[in-house]
Design an enzyme around this catalytic site. Structure first.
Site, PDB file in Angstrom:
ATOM      1  N   SER A 117      45.897  42.407  40.209  1.00 50.69           N
ATOM      2  CA  SER A 117      44.742  41.379  39.958  1.00 50.69           C
ATOM      3  C   SER A 117      46.481  40.217  39.042  1.00 50.69           C
ATOM      4  O   SER A 117      46.227  40.932  38.180  1.00 50.69           O
ATOM      5  CB  SER A 117      44.032  40.719  39.811  1.00 50.69           C
ATOM      6  N   TYR A 141      37.260  43.263  33.254  1.00 51.44           N
ATOM      7  CA  TYR A 141      37.705  43.473  35.101  1.00 51.44           C
ATOM      8  C   TYR A 141      39.568  43.410  34.386  1.00 51.44           C
ATOM      9  O   TYR A 141      40.091  43.858  35.199  1.00 51.44           O
ATOM     10  CB  TYR A 141      37.202  42.153  35.389  1.00 51.44           C
ATOM     11  N   LYS A 145      42.253  46.401  35.626  1.00 53.39           N
ATOM     12  CA  LYS A 145      43.200  46.097  36.905  1.00 53.39           C
ATOM     13  C   LYS A 145      44.581  47.389  35.814  1.00 53.39           C
ATOM     14  O   LYS A 145      45.525  47.545  36.656  1.00 53.39           O
ATOM     15  CB  LYS A 145      43.369  45.190  37.149  1.00 53.39           C
TER      16      LYS A 145
HETATM   17  N1  LIG Z   1      38.602  38.022  45.863  1.00 50.63           N
HETATM   18  C1  LIG Z   1      40.094  37.712  45.040  1.00 50.63           C
HETATM   19  O1  LIG Z   1      40.343  36.176  45.036  1.00 50.63           O
HETATM   20  C2  LIG Z   1      40.193  38.768  44.061  1.00 50.63           C
HETATM   21  C3  LIG Z   1      41.450  38.628  43.710  1.00 50.63           C
HETATM   22  C4  LIG Z   1      42.737  39.613  43.093  1.00 50.63           C
HETATM   23  C5  LIG Z   1      42.302  41.147  43.061  1.00 50.63           C
HETATM   24  N2  LIG Z   1      40.794  41.239  43.701  1.00 50.63           N
HETATM   25  C6  LIG Z   1      41.203  42.300  44.534  1.00 50.63           C
HETATM   26  O2  LIG Z   1      40.582  42.369  45.564  1.00 50.63           O
HETATM   27  C7  LIG Z   1      40.057  44.078  45.890  1.00 50.63           C
HETATM   28  C8  LIG Z   1      38.563  43.796  46.840  1.00 50.63           C
HETATM   29  O3  LIG Z   1      38.030  42.888  46.694  1.00 50.63           O
HETATM   30  P1  LIG Z   1      37.250  41.688  47.818  1.00 50.63           P
HETATM   31  O4  LIG Z   1      37.065  40.310  47.677  1.00 50.63           O
HETATM   32  O5  LIG Z   1      37.915  41.757  49.296  1.00 50.63           O
HETATM   33  O6  LIG Z   1      35.672  42.285  46.760  1.00 50.63           O
HETATM   34  P2  LIG Z   1      34.788  43.039  47.711  1.00 50.63           P
HETATM   35  O7  LIG Z   1      33.900  43.031  47.468  1.00 50.63           O
HETATM   36  O8  LIG Z   1      34.912  42.056  49.042  1.00 50.63           O
HETATM   37  O9  LIG Z   1      35.289  44.704  48.746  1.00 50.63           O
HETATM   38  C9  LIG Z   1      35.814  45.384  48.405  1.00 50.63           C
HETATM   39  C10 LIG Z   1      34.943  46.337  48.515  1.00 50.63           C
HETATM   40  O10 LIG Z   1      34.748  47.298  47.982  1.00 50.63           O
HETATM   41  C11 LIG Z   1      34.039  48.161  47.748  1.00 50.63           C
HETATM   42  N3  LIG Z   1      33.347  49.346  46.922  1.00 50.63           N
HETATM   43  C12 LIG Z   1      33.317  49.276  45.605  1.00 50.63           C
HETATM   44  N4  LIG Z   1      33.576  49.966  45.195  1.00 50.63           N
HETATM   45  C13 LIG Z   1      33.014  51.099  46.071  1.00 50.63           C
HETATM   46  C14 LIG Z   1      33.954  52.199  45.817  1.00 50.63           C
HETATM   47  N5  LIG Z   1      33.682  52.852  44.023  1.00 50.63           N
HETATM   48  N6  LIG Z   1      33.736  53.095  46.836  1.00 50.63           N
HETATM   49  C15 LIG Z   1      34.032  52.617  48.173  1.00 50.63           C
HETATM   50  N7  LIG Z   1      33.720  51.568  48.071  1.00 50.63           N
HETATM   51  C16 LIG Z   1      33.987  50.804  47.199  1.00 50.63           C
HETATM   52  C17 LIG Z   1      32.817  47.160  48.514  1.00 50.63           C
HETATM   53  O11 LIG Z   1      31.253  47.506  48.899  1.00 50.63           O
HETATM   54  C18 LIG Z   1      33.708  46.110  49.328  1.00 50.63           C
HETATM   55  O12 LIG Z   1      33.361  46.132  50.877  1.00 50.63           O
HETATM   56  C19 LIG Z   1      39.635  44.837  44.581  1.00 50.63           C
HETATM   57  O13 LIG Z   1      40.132  45.630  44.170  1.00 50.63           O
HETATM   58  C20 LIG Z   1      39.436  43.444  43.675  1.00 50.63           C
HETATM   59  O14 LIG Z   1      39.806  43.479  42.266  1.00 50.63           O
HETATM   60  C21 LIG Z   1      40.487  40.644  44.541  1.00 50.63           C
END
Ligand SMILES: NC(=O)c1ccc[n+]([C@@H]2O[C@H](COP(=O)([O-])OP(=O)(O)OC[C@H]3O[C@@H](n4cnc5c(N)ncnc54)[C@H](O)[C@@H]3O)[C@@H](O)[C@H]2O)c1
Length: 323
Positions: A117, A141, A145
């Protein structure tokens, strides 16, 4: 090749799973459904319900599906929650990653892609953030990362795993309304939420050293982000791919919060004036990616613009809120 996509029923994970499957890759999703929605995945993509913290389950999944590469998205992702519950974030984000990397090494899997991120950078005083800009995360958080990237690289070196860490900037939009982000943690859904409640959108601070005084961010369409994963997976799968790569995923274009709120007003037809409130602690004035390395190393550049992001996010919001 078969790719395991952890967090595959999540907002970004489901886009990645669909894009990779659509390009002919074999994929299997793993998700504990703490935030995931199984119906985001089409019938052809198997979903294993379970946690990346469950080493025995991971061993079985690697063997049963003959997994040869991993895209690791599963994580908790709320900055404010991480400040209140740092031990949970370290346990789940870093503990889950360590367990997964042990299973990866044990199964002889040689390709690993990690969701990082822009939160790793903190608040750098630069025009464009390159991958060499020093990292100084401002929340637990962001720390998970950054430490996650260190762990991925160390495991890569120790076990001969080729790795890519993708540092996403502000993700928005949806490839289809049913795939939209259902959380209200990012600025676009936060503005939709206010309008749906018949309230003016809020802008936190208009006295930053930016052209219109509001914070400037780099927004990336989730469909472009999914294509970046496909490009990174292609690089990892190419013969002779070795070593590690860290890449920003953004458009390299700054958009102010005020510009975003104006665009949301145009798209939703509700252009009421925003309320300006005090700055929130920890908000960087400007966070815009240099997208040069992604173009050079992955041959990937974002194709979709702001209007497409906001329009597709709004369609998803209307579907989820029956508007
Ligand atoms: N959305 C953003 O703007 C953004 C920005 C930078 C980084 N990210 C990273 O991208 C990734 C996905 O984010 P997202 O926005 O799709 O979030 P999200 O919450 O929609 O997706 C995360 C998924 O992981 C699952 N999950 C969480 N912990 C788990 C575990 N221990 N085992 C199995 N499944 C698990 C959740 O049920 C969920 O479906 C994350 O790592 C997040 O940190 C997101």
């Amino acid at each position: 090749m078969t790719w395991l996509i952890t967090g595959g029923a999540g907002y970004i994970g489901a886009h990645v799973a669909r894009t990779m499957a659509g390009a002919g890759e074999r994929v299997v999703a793993l998700d504990d459904l703490s935030a995931g929605v199984p119906s985001r995945l089409p019938d052809g993509i198997p979903l294993v319900r379970g946690s990346s913290l469950d080493g025995e389950l991971l061993k079985r999944v690697f063997a049963e599906h003959a997994v040869t590469g991993v895209v690791h998205l599963a994580a908790r992702k709320q900055v404010g929650e991480s400040v209140a519950q740092p031990t949970r974030y370290y346990q789940e984000n870093l503990g889950g990653l360590a367990t997964l990397l042990e299973a990866v090494a044990g199964a002889g899997v040689e390709r690993f892609l990690f969701s990082s991120s822009a939160a790793v950078y903190g608040n750098p005083d630069v025009d464009l953030i390159t991958e060499d800009t020093p990292c100084a995360p401002m929340s637990p958080y962001g720390e998970t990362k950054l430490a996650g990237e260190w762990l991925v690289r160390a495991a890569g070196r120790a076990h001969g795993i080729s790795t890519v860490c993708l540092r996403y900037f502000n993700v928005a939009g949806a490839a289809a309304p049913e795939l939209a982000d259902t959380g209200v943690f990012n600025v676009v859904p936060m503005v939709f939420d206010r309008l749906t409640r018949d309230e003016a959108p809020r802008i936190f601070g208009d006295d930053y050293p930016t052209p219109d005084g509001t914070c400037v961010r780099d927004y990336i369409h989730v469909a472009d982000l999914a294509e970046a994963h496909l490009a990174a997976a292609g690089r990892l799968a190419s013969p002779g791919a070795r070593g590690d790569l860290t890449v920003n995923i953004g458009r390299g274009e700054g958009v102010s919060v005020r510009e975003l709120v104006t665009l949301v007003g145009e798209v939703t037809g509700d252009a009421r004036a925003a309320l300006v409130e005090p700055r929130r602690p920890g908000d960087a004035p400007r966070a815009v990616a240099s997208a040069a390395r992604a173009a050079e190393e992955l041959g990937w550049t974002a194709r979709r613009g702001m209007r497409e992001m906001v329009e597709s996010a709004w369609q998803g919001w209307r579907l989820h809120h029956s508007l």
